[in-house]
Structure formats: structure tokens, C-alpha cells
Design a protein around this motif. Sequence first.
Motif, PDB file in Angstrom:
ATOM      1  N   ASP A 115       0.840  -1.188   0.000  1.00 48.55           N
ATOM      2  CA  ASP A 115       0.000   0.000   0.000  1.00 48.55           C
ATOM      3  C   ASP A 115       0.880   1.246   0.000  1.00 48.55           C
ATOM      4  O   ASP A 115       2.086   1.180   0.286  1.00 48.55           O
ATOM      5  CB  ASP A 115      -0.931   0.031   1.207  1.00 48.55           C
ATOM      6  N   TYR A 117       0.568   5.470   1.158  1.00 53.05           N
ATOM      7  CA  TYR A 117      -0.200   6.532   1.799  1.00 53.05           C
ATOM      8  C   TYR A 117       0.521   7.865   1.638  1.00 53.05           C
ATOM      9  O   TYR A 117       1.726   7.946   1.903  1.00 53.05           O
ATOM     10  CB  TYR A 117      -0.380   6.256   3.288  1.00 53.05           C
ATOM     11  N   ASP A 125      -6.993   4.522   9.616  1.00 54.79           N
ATOM     12  CA  ASP A 125      -7.089   3.751   8.377  1.00 54.79           C
ATOM     13  C   ASP A 125      -5.826   2.923   8.167  1.00 54.79           C
ATOM     14  O   ASP A 125      -5.878   1.772   7.728  1.00 54.79           O
ATOM     15  CB  ASP A 125      -7.296   4.674   7.184  1.00 54.79           C
ATOM     16  N   GLU A 128      -5.876  -0.031  10.597  1.00 50.48           N
ATOM     17  CA  GLU A 128      -6.814  -1.056  10.138  1.00 50.48           C
ATOM     18  C   GLU A 128      -6.233  -1.828   8.961  1.00 50.48           C
ATOM     19  O   GLU A 128      -6.363  -3.048   8.865  1.00 50.48           O
ATOM     20  CB  GLU A 128      -8.139  -0.416   9.745  1.00 50.48           C
ATOM     21  N   ARG A 129      -5.583  -1.096   8.072  1.00 50.04           N
ATOM     22  CA  ARG A 129      -4.978  -1.735   6.906  1.00 50.04           C
ATOM     23  C   ARG A 129      -3.875  -2.705   7.329  1.00 50.04           C
ATOM     24  O   ARG A 129      -3.777  -3.819   6.801  1.00 50.04           O
ATOM     25  CB  ARG A 129      -4.419  -0.663   5.965  1.00 50.04           C
ATOM     26  N   LYS A 240      -4.918   5.378  -1.468  1.00 49.77           N
ATOM     27  CA  LYS A 240      -5.248   3.986  -1.742  1.00 49.77           C
ATOM     28  C   LYS A 240      -6.676   3.874  -2.223  1.00 49.77           C
ATOM     29  O   LYS A 240      -7.489   4.758  -2.010  1.00 49.77           O
ATOM     30  CB  LYS A 240      -5.066   3.101  -0.495  1.00 49.77           C
ATOM     31  N   THR A 295     -10.375  -4.093   3.181  1.00 49.29           N
ATOM     32  CA  THR A 295     -10.027  -4.295   4.583  1.00 49.29           C
ATOM     33  C   THR A 295     -10.926  -5.345   5.205  1.00 49.29           C
ATOM     34  O   THR A 295     -11.905  -5.775   4.616  1.00 49.29           O
ATOM     35  CB  THR A 295     -10.166  -2.975   5.355  1.00 49.29           C
TER      36      THR A 295
END
Length: 361
Positions: A115, A117, A125, A128-129, A240, A295
Motif C-alpha cells: 500500500d 499513503y 485507516d 486497520e490496513r 489507496k 479491509t
Amino acid sequence: MVSLSTLNLSQSGIHARVVYAGSELRDYLSGELSNQFALDSNDLTIKTLEKFLNDQSLLTLPDILLIEADFKGEWINVISNIKKNPLLGGMIIVLLSAFVNKDWRAKAMALKVHDFYSYPFPVEDLCERLQFLVKFRLIKPKLTELSGKVDVRYTLPAYKRTFDIITSGSALLILSPLFAVVAACVLLESKGPAIYKSKRVGTGYKIFDFYKFRSMRTGADKEIAMLSALNQYTDIEKGKSAFIKLKDDPRITKLGKFIRMTSIDELPQLFNVLIGDMSMVGNRPLPLYEAEMLTSNEWTTRFLGPAGLTGLWQISKRGKADMSERERKKLDNFYASNYSFWLDLKILLKTFPALLQKEKV
């Protein structure tokens, strides 16, 4: 700075070591991260990251690397070298940038980081990812094995399956002359097969062959990373997106534009419905690269409902440029939790007016 932490996923019992390399975003991240991680600060930079990794044993290698992109772009070579090292290939890599740089995003995706960011982004976020990536890698190391690991099984109601067989079978018989004409036109316009087959992820993460009339030039799938800037769902701040839909997609052929606008390209999916891969109404099955981006909240809800030829997304905002990723997720989750015979019938009746798209998306 570096942060070595153990990520405690209380629900799954999974523990993961996280290494953080960088300094620009440390103050921004430390507050929320400290609530979930036991942070241990060290002076580790992009220049010393490789040496740090080389000094580790197989037992002490981290599970996740959080790497800040440096202004000089040295992170590109560092990540490239990490990817080439077979001992480091299993690590999850998430790239963080203190500023927006679209070119870097494309390079990061080409390097297959998990990912990317760009500041500013919600730290929750990111947390959580990371939790999802750890669960996904450790519990479901391969997407092809994911369907066998889902805790809750979905069974299509008898009324829905009966309706699917009757409707799809009748439609295939009636539309067979149109199928022949479209297939011939596709073959005449460009090289390649008339029917495009790809792997899609449906109910319970079941992977199946998904059929469409080919509307793009051959090899279009390999160009997706280079065209990420055109993604309708891209969030520049968060950096993302789970879904991919390109605006004015340059890979589409002239005939492809027509059959997409009229949704003729989707008709071969009636065969998917007939054999039970999909239902007439449900959440659209996703390509592998989109399914892997969801997610934990999304895959426990969205993928526990029927996959379908049409759905709430199609009748609500299909083809509209202002369709956000969050809106689409909400529609998918709502249908998975609330579908019924009458809702399916309403969606089918509203699908026909929604077939013609005004926007080129």
C-alpha cells in the motif's frame, strides 16, 4: 526514526513485528500508533534500513515494514533490493509519503508494495490496513486458498437459484443471435479472442472464471498499474483505493466503447449465472487486485452475500464520476445484509434504464 512493535490482534491471536523507518511523519503517527503498538524508538533511516535487515536472522525479521519515502528517491532502490532478496520476500511493505507525488505512486505499485499513503491520511485507516494485511498474509497466504478459510458459509436460497436458472437460460437462448454478431465484430476489429476470461472473486472469496465480450486491446491487464492516475475511486489524501475504474480508459477499442455503454459486453456473464458462479442480482465479483485491497470490515460483509450480474451499484450511481469508494462499499454491504426477492425484482426493473452510461467511466 524506527519503531519496532508487536501488533497484538486480540481477535485473531496473531502477533506481528513492525519496523518503521523515517522521521517526517513520526509526530503525526505516534499518537494513534501508541494506542495499538508498543513503540520502541531507534535511529533508523532509509539509508540504514538494508543494513538493519541484513543483520536480522530468520527468527527476528519483521513482518511489516513501514517506510517513509525520502525526497531523493532512495527508497526506490531500497525496496527494489528488498524485493530481490528471497529471504525478505514475505514481508509486508507499506510506503508512506510526507507529500503527494503521483509519479511515486506509480513506481510504488510497480514495485508491488502492499500500500501507499500520502500525507495527510487518517492514522486509524493505516492501523486497520496493517491489521488486515497481517491477517490476510498469515491466515490466507494465497487468494486461491481464501475461500476454504472463510468462517461463515453462504448458501443461495432455493428461490433465488431457481429464478437464476430460468432467467439466464431463457436469456441465453433468446440472445444467441446477438452473441454471434458481437463476437464476429470483436474478432474483426482487433486481434485476440472474442470472449475475455479473467479470474474474479465472488461469494465467500470463491474464485471463478468470469466472462465478458472483449472490449479492450489484448494485454490490457498488464497496463493497470501505469494508469492508476485515471482511477475514478483514487483518494489522493489517503493514497489507496479498493476499487479500480478508469476514466476515459485508453485501452478500450472503438467497438468496446459501444458495447460497454450499452452493457452488451456483460452478457456472457449469463453463463456464469447459469452454472452457479453468480446470481442475477448481487454484489459485483471483483478482480483479484481489487479483492486484495479490501479491509477486514469489507470482506466479512460484502463477500458473505451473493455475487451478481447487476446490483445496487448499477442502478444507483453507475457511470457517475462522483461515485466514491465509500458509497460503493456501503451499497455492497447493505445488499449483502438486506437482499430479498422483492429487492432483487426492484433492482432488475431499474437495471434496464441504467444500462446507458453518460460518463466515460
